[in-house]
Structure formats: structure tokens, C-alpha cells
Design a protein around this motif. Structure first.
Motif, PDB file in Angstrom:
ATOM      1  N   VAL A  48       0.881  -1.159   0.000  1.00  0.00           N
ATOM      2  CA  VAL A  48       0.000   0.000   0.000  1.00  0.00           C
ATOM      3  C   VAL A  48       0.921   1.213   0.000  1.00  0.00           C
ATOM      4  O   VAL A  48       1.755   1.362   0.901  1.00  0.00           O
ATOM      5  CB  VAL A  48      -0.906   0.019   1.250  1.00  0.00           C
ATOM      6  CG1 VAL A  48      -1.774   1.274   1.258  1.00  0.00           C
ATOM      7  CG2 VAL A  48      -1.748  -1.249   1.325  1.00  0.00           C
ATOM      8  N   ASP A  49       0.810   2.048  -1.014  1.00  0.00           N
ATOM      9  CA  ASP A  49       1.649   3.237  -1.108  1.00  0.00           C
ATOM     10  C   ASP A  49       1.057   4.372  -0.281  1.00  0.00           C
ATOM     11  O   ASP A  49      -0.153   4.595  -0.292  1.00  0.00           O
ATOM     12  CB  ASP A  49       1.785   3.687  -2.562  1.00  0.00           C
ATOM     13  CG  ASP A  49       2.602   2.726  -3.406  1.00  0.00           C
ATOM     14  OD1 ASP A  49       3.424   1.978  -2.831  1.00  0.00           O
ATOM     15  OD2 ASP A  49       2.426   2.702  -4.630  1.00  0.00           O
ATOM     16  N   THR A  50       1.921   5.091   0.414  1.00  0.00           N
ATOM     17  CA  THR A  50       1.497   6.267   1.162  1.00  0.00           C
ATOM     18  C   THR A  50       2.176   7.493   0.569  1.00  0.00           C
ATOM     19  O   THR A  50       3.206   7.380  -0.097  1.00  0.00           O
ATOM     20  CB  THR A  50       1.857   6.155   2.667  1.00  0.00           C
ATOM     21  OG1 THR A  50       3.269   6.190   2.811  1.00  0.00           O
ATOM     22  CG2 THR A  50       1.297   4.885   3.274  1.00  0.00           C
ATOM     23  N   PRO A  51       1.626   8.676   0.794  1.00  0.00           N
ATOM     24  CA  PRO A  51       2.242   9.883   0.246  1.00  0.00           C
ATOM     25  C   PRO A  51       3.482  10.300   1.034  1.00  0.00           C
ATOM     26  O   PRO A  51       3.631   9.950   2.204  1.00  0.00           O
ATOM     27  CB  PRO A  51       1.144  10.940   0.364  1.00  0.00           C
ATOM     28  CG  PRO A  51       0.168  10.416   1.333  1.00  0.00           C
ATOM     29  CD  PRO A  51       0.335   8.943   1.425  1.00  0.00           C
ATOM     30  N   ASP A  52       4.339  11.068   0.380  1.00  0.00           N
ATOM     31  CA  ASP A  52       5.492  11.641   1.076  1.00  0.00           C
ATOM     32  C   ASP A  52       5.063  12.945   1.753  1.00  0.00           C
ATOM     33  O   ASP A  52       3.875  13.274   1.795  1.00  0.00           O
ATOM     34  CB  ASP A  52       6.671  11.860   0.121  1.00  0.00           C
ATOM     35  CG  ASP A  52       6.391  12.883  -0.968  1.00  0.00           C
ATOM     36  OD1 ASP A  52       5.321  13.541  -0.952  1.00  0.00           O
ATOM     37  OD2 ASP A  52       7.247  13.048  -1.849  1.00  0.00           O
ATOM     38  N   ALA A  53       6.015  13.699   2.264  1.00  0.00           N
ATOM     39  CA  ALA A  53       5.719  14.914   3.032  1.00  0.00           C
ATOM     40  C   ALA A  53       4.979  15.977   2.222  1.00  0.00           C
ATOM     41  O   ALA A  53       4.268  16.804   2.785  1.00  0.00           O
ATOM     42  CB  ALA A  53       7.012  15.496   3.606  1.00  0.00           C
ATOM     43  N   THR A  61       6.586   6.061   2.879  1.00  0.00           N
ATOM     44  CA  THR A  61       6.760   4.735   3.450  1.00  0.00           C
ATOM     45  C   THR A  61       5.602   3.854   2.990  1.00  0.00           C
ATOM     46  O   THR A  61       4.470   4.316   2.893  1.00  0.00           O
ATOM     47  CB  THR A  61       6.768   4.832   4.993  1.00  0.00           C
ATOM     48  OG1 THR A  61       7.871   5.656   5.380  1.00  0.00           O
ATOM     49  CG2 THR A  61       6.890   3.472   5.637  1.00  0.00           C
ATOM     50  N   GLN A  62       5.888   2.602   2.701  1.00  0.00           N
ATOM     51  CA  GLN A  62       4.843   1.689   2.272  1.00  0.00           C
ATOM     52  C   GLN A  62       4.357   0.836   3.445  1.00  0.00           C
ATOM     53  O   GLN A  62       5.060   0.673   4.440  1.00  0.00           O
ATOM     54  CB  GLN A  62       5.360   0.755   1.178  1.00  0.00           C
ATOM     55  CG  GLN A  62       5.666   1.474  -0.132  1.00  0.00           C
ATOM     56  CD  GLN A  62       6.158   0.494  -1.178  1.00  0.00           C
ATOM     57  OE1 GLN A  62       7.108  -0.237  -0.951  1.00  0.00           O
ATOM     58  NE2 GLN A  62       5.511   0.508  -2.337  1.00  0.00           N
ATOM     59  N   ILE A  63       3.162   0.293   3.284  1.00  0.00           N
ATOM     60  CA  ILE A  63       2.640  -0.733   4.177  1.00  0.00           C
ATOM     61  C   ILE A  63       2.735  -2.033   3.384  1.00  0.00           C
ATOM     62  O   ILE A  63       2.171  -2.133   2.285  1.00  0.00           O
ATOM     63  CB  ILE A  63       1.166  -0.489   4.575  1.00  0.00           C
ATOM     64  CG1 ILE A  63       0.967   0.915   5.153  1.00  0.00           C
ATOM     65  CG2 ILE A  63       0.672  -1.585   5.506  1.00  0.00           C
ATOM     66  CD1 ILE A  63       1.713   1.193   6.416  1.00  0.00           C
TER      67      ILE A  63
END
Length: 146
Positions: A48-53, A61-63
Motif C-alpha cells: 500500500v503506497d502512502t504519500p510523502d511529506a 513509506t509503504q505498508i
């Protein structure tokens, strides 16, 4: 050795499909990779991709969702103790896996098994949670595209 970025947090689950639905519906995840089998490690995974800052999806960071693959899967024991699943490990990047392994060995940290190829296609190894503040810790060589 120099610690790199937190690449992913591994989450053990009985069902990747159910977990993907949770991350999409409850957490608003937009990008999820197709699940794939890692028979050598006895698991099926997807990310699961998460956004950066700055909000760019796929740069944070991925899950890593981890489902048992077969009866001999090493995460079956974890799921037996944690029937709802949950955080399994944290994974940090390093630029040189051999240097990192030597560093941790020199510190007397217990390394679980040989260095092998992980889900991102780069070399990895795991450190015993009792030596890492109670956290199973994966060390992975930074993927080339980073």
C-alpha cells in the motif's frame, strides 16, 4: 553503517483482499500493488503506497501486507498469537547490505537466517526483536530507483 529511510512497515494479515479493502475504504489508500507470491519466504505480499511529506503518493513509506502462503509459512505463528493480524516488522534501507550485516554482527545482534532477496527485489535480512527494542527489524538494500 548509516541508517536510511523507513521503507515499509510489515503488517501480517489472514487476507490481503480484506486488508486492501480496509486500507482503501477506511484509510483512503489510492495506490496498492497487485499481490504476488514469495514462495521462498512462504508468504504472499502486496504494498500500500502512502504519500510523502508533500503529498506525492508512492513516494512515502509503504505498508507491506503479508499473508501466509501454505501451511509452513513463517507468519502462521505470528497470526496464531495475533488472530486479528497486526504490525509484524519495520524495514529500514541501507546503501550496502554486506556492510550493514557486518555492522550488526559486530554489535552482537542476532541475524535471523541468511541474506536473501526480498519483495522489492533487493537483498534483505532480519534482526531478532529481542535485540532491537522488541521489534522484528528488516534491513534492506536501497532499491536502485531510489
Amino acid at each position: 553503517m548509516k541508517l536510511g529511510r523507513l521503507n515499509h512497515i510489515g503488517v501480517a494479515t489472514r487476507s490481503i483482499a480484506d486488508s486492501v479493502a480496509y486500507y482503501r475504504e477506511t484509510m483512503g489508500a489510492e495506490q496498492v500493488t497487485q499481490p504476488f507470491d514469495l514462495p521462498a519466504q512462504g508468504v504472499k505480499v502486496c504494498f500500500v503506497d502512502t504519500p510523502d511529506a508533500v503529498g506525492e503518493v508512492g513516494k512515502g513509506t509503504q505498508i507491506e501486507l503479508i499473508e501466509p502462503l501454505g501451511e509452513d509459512s513463517p507468519i502462521r505463528g505470528f497470526l496464531a498469537k495475533n488472530p486479528a493480524g497486526g504490525q509484524h516488522h519495520v524495514c529500514y534501507e541501507v546503501t550496502d547490505i554486506a556492510e550493514a550485516r557486518a555492522w550488526f554482527e559486530g554489535l552482537g545482534k542476532r541475524i535471523l537466517g541468511p541474506t536473501r532477496v526480498g519483495a522489492h527485489g533487493t537483498p534483505i535480512f532480519f534482526l531478532h526483536p529481542k535485540d532491537m527494542m522488541g521489534q522484528l527489524t528488516e534491513i534492506m538494500e536501497t532499491p536502485r530507483e531510489h
